[in-house]
Design an enzyme around this catalytic site. Structure first.
Site, mmCIF file in Angstrom:
data_model
loop_
_atom_site.group_PDB
_atom_site.id
_atom_site.type_symbol
_atom_site.label_atom_id
_atom_site.label_comp_id
_atom_site.label_asym_id
_atom_site.label_seq_id
_atom_site.Cartn_x
_atom_site.Cartn_y
_atom_site.Cartn_z
ATOM 1 N N GLY A 114 -12.253 -4.020 1.915
ATOM 2 C CA GLY A 114 -13.685 -3.700 1.872
ATOM 3 C C GLY A 114 -14.042 -2.738 0.742
ATOM 4 C CE LYS A 151 -12.778 -9.693 8.015
ATOM 5 N NZ LYS A 151 -12.182 -8.481 7.427
ATOM 6 N NE ARG A 185 -4.359 -1.366 1.916
ATOM 7 C CZ ARG A 185 -5.364 -1.455 2.774
ATOM 8 N NH1 ARG A 185 -5.200 -1.047 4.025
ATOM 9 N NH2 ARG A 185 -6.523 -1.957 2.397
ATOM 10 N N GLY A 187 -7.771 -7.733 1.831
ATOM 11 C CA GLY A 187 -6.567 -7.537 2.633
ATOM 12 C C GLY A 187 -5.803 -8.832 2.842
HETATM 13 P P1 ADP Z 1 -10.011 -10.979 2.763
HETATM 14 O O1 ADP Z 1 -9.407 -10.152 3.875
HETATM 15 O O2 ADP Z 1 -9.031 -11.236 1.686
HETATM 16 O O3 ADP Z 1 -11.289 -10.418 2.251
HETATM 17 P P2 ADP Z 1 -11.173 -12.807 4.712
HETATM 18 O O4 ADP Z 1 -10.833 -11.835 5.786
HETATM 19 O O5 ADP Z 1 -12.603 -13.040 4.425
HETATM 20 O O6 ADP Z 1 -10.376 -12.429 3.362
HETATM 21 O O7 ADP Z 1 -10.601 -14.251 5.057
HETATM 22 C C1 ADP Z 1 -9.232 -14.508 5.216
HETATM 23 C C2 ADP Z 1 -9.004 -15.586 6.228
HETATM 24 O O8 ADP Z 1 -9.861 -16.681 6.017
HETATM 25 C C3 ADP Z 1 -7.608 -16.132 6.142
HETATM 26 O O9 ADP Z 1 -6.919 -15.798 7.316
HETATM 27 C C4 ADP Z 1 -7.836 -17.643 6.001
HETATM 28 O O10 ADP Z 1 -6.923 -18.408 6.726
HETATM 29 C C5 ADP Z 1 -9.216 -17.809 6.526
HETATM 30 N N1 ADP Z 1 -9.888 -19.046 6.077
HETATM 31 C C6 ADP Z 1 -10.328 -19.340 4.853
HETATM 32 N N2 ADP Z 1 -10.856 -20.583 4.823
HETATM 33 C C7 ADP Z 1 -10.750 -21.082 6.070
HETATM 34 C C8 ADP Z 1 -11.118 -22.303 6.682
HETATM 35 N N3 ADP Z 1 -11.686 -23.287 5.992
HETATM 36 N N4 ADP Z 1 -10.865 -22.431 8.001
HETATM 37 C C9 ADP Z 1 -10.269 -21.449 8.694
HETATM 38 N N5 ADP Z 1 -9.903 -20.270 8.167
HETATM 39 C C10 ADP Z 1 -10.135 -20.093 6.873
HETATM 40 C C1 3PG Z 2 -8.771 -1.545 5.057
HETATM 41 O O1 3PG Z 2 -7.730 -2.041 5.498
HETATM 42 O O2 3PG Z 2 -9.679 -2.220 4.533
HETATM 43 C C2 3PG Z 2 -8.889 -0.055 5.080
HETATM 44 O O3 3PG Z 2 -7.701 0.550 5.520
HETATM 45 C C3 3PG Z 2 -10.083 0.397 5.914
HETATM 46 O O4 3PG Z 2 -9.914 0.004 7.251
HETATM 47 P P1 3PG Z 2 -11.188 -0.133 8.199
HETATM 48 O O5 3PG Z 2 -11.928 -1.383 7.787
HETATM 49 O O6 3PG Z 2 -10.648 -0.206 9.600
HETATM 50 O O7 3PG Z 2 -12.051 1.094 7.986
HETATM 51 MG MG MG Z 3 -9.672 -10.103 5.924
#
Ligand code: ADP
Ligand code: 3PG
Ligand code: MG
Length: 393
Positions: A373, A199, A38, A350
């Protein structure tokens, strides 16, 4: 979407230019910058301003300190990295909008930089408090928005300041909008979305918005669990977010009606207490006494086949617990397969960007967004408040 007024149109020589960047980067346990993607991606804008003789004042948040000062979330390690990337010292104004910051901003010479301490140390930031936004705006004469990853937040430093100063888009924002627009406006078909992650509740709206727009949606990671459960699969001791049944059913019905193919895992790898290695099970057979952590080898092949004739691919979310070597094969193999395919491939999220980097598979993508997001909302066609306030070109 229409191009935004670019920083190249701003007259900046000798003027104090406030630049919102998203330096919300991961830190190591000892507090150093763990991944500077970033920061690096803002360098074109920062170097442009330097060369043009601007007096640049940088604003960012780091983490979620909720309006109070948290030394662990200081931007000090970030300015340290930024200084070495720019090859010149960037001082940090500890008091954000206080006397010291005002004085340091007034002392800046053409081509110099100053960074304000974490803007979320102040409660007015996330509240988009008008008086805090006015205090921020007073530091500069021009505002450049380059914090793509934060554009989905209507905060003082994203929306408040933009309403008070002549506002321009930086090169990163311009590039993100151009690249991600290719997924929203007439993506070349077949358009395949490869989705995973943890998530689940957050990602269901993304799935729903892609039904009818994507030709196929491949679902792995923990995101697949509520779908598999809805189909009656045995997932052993895996915890599955509850209360999502209706949304899952609505999505499946919408996808079917729109002709969007949904591909779910047909086998999984489980983590079983007392077992060192991952345990394999097909969907439809009894699950081991453990928790599902990755897609299985059969699913990897099915996902690869579904990607094989695609022209456009959007990936968000690891297909398993990819931080653990035993459960990283699903994500690694599918993305390594994607790297051999032609087409326009975009990654966002992220954790996804970090994991692709750790697994050495970023070469699968023509573009890796700096947004989490913000990128997901953009791809859903949601209007981002921080983007809406930038005038069109
Ligand atoms: P992003 O930040 O890229 O949008 P998320 O925050 O939704 O992605 O998810 C990322 C996390 O999901 C990773 O830390 C990964 O290890 C976890 N994850 C994905 N599938 C599984 C699973 N089956 N069991 C546990 N953790 C998982
Ligand atoms: C992110 O990492 O997605 C951005 O920096 C926004 O952060 P936030 O979800 O804490 O608002
Ligand atoms: Mg994430």
């Amino acid at each position: 979407m229409a191009a935004k007024r670019s920083v190249t149109a701003a007259s900046v020589r000798g003027r104090r230019v406030l630049v919102r960047v998203d330096f919300n980067v991961p830190l190591t346990p000892t507090g150093a910058v763990a991944d500077d993607h970033r920061i690096v991606e803002t360098l074109p804008t920062l170097k442009h301003l330097e060369a043009a003789g601007a007096r640049t004042i940088l604003i960012s948040h780091l983490g979620r300190p909720d309006g109070t000062r948290d030394p662990k979330l200081s931007l000090r390690p970030v300015v340290h990295r930024l200084s070495s990337l720019l090859g010149r010292p960037v001082p940090l104004a500890d008091d954000i909008v206080g006397v010291h910051a005002l004085e340091a901003a007034a002392r800046l010479q053409n081509g110099e930089f100053l960074m304000l301490e974490n803007v979320r140390f102040r409660p007015g930031e996330e509240a988009n408090d008008p008086s805090f936004a006015a205090e921020l705006a007073r530091l500069g004469e021009v505002f450049v928005q380059d914090a793509f990853g934060t554009l989905h937040r209507a905060h003082a430093s994203t929306v408040g300041v933009a309403k008070r100063l002549p506002t321009y888009a930086g090169f990163l924002v311009d590039r993100e909008v151009r690249e991600l627009s290719r997924l929203v406006e007439a993506p070349e078909s077949p358009y395949v979305a490869l989705l995973g992650g943890a998530k689940v509740a957050d990602k269901l709206p993304l799935l729903t918005s892609l039904a009818g727009r994507a030709d196929a949606i491949l679902i792995g990671g923990a995101l697949a669990f509520p779908f598999l459960k809805a189909n009656g699969a045995d997932l052993g001791a895996t915890s599955v977010e509850s209360g999502l049944e209706d949304e899952v059913a609505r999505f499946l019905a919408a996808a079917q009606q729109a002709g969007t193919k949904v591909v779910l895992p047909t086998d999984l790898l489980f983590e079983v207490p007392g077992e060192r290695d991952a345990q394999h099970a097909d969907i439809g057979s009894p699950a081991p006494k453990g928790v599902a952590r990755d897609i299985g080898p059969r699913t990897r092949d099915q996902f690869y086949l579904a990607l094989a004739d695609s022209k456009t691919v959007f990936w968000n979310g690891p297909l398993g617990l990819a931080e653990d070597l035993r459960f990283s094969a699903g994500t690694r193999e599918v993305l390594a397969g994607l790297a051999t395919l032609s087409g326009y491939h975009v990654a966002a999220g992220g954790d996804s960007a970090r994991i692709a980097n750790d697994l050495g598979v970023t070469n699968a993508f023509q573009y890796v967004s700096t947004g989490g997001g913000a990128a997901l909302e953009f791809v859903q066609g949601v209007e981002l408040p921080g983007l809406a306030v930038i005038p069109d070109a």
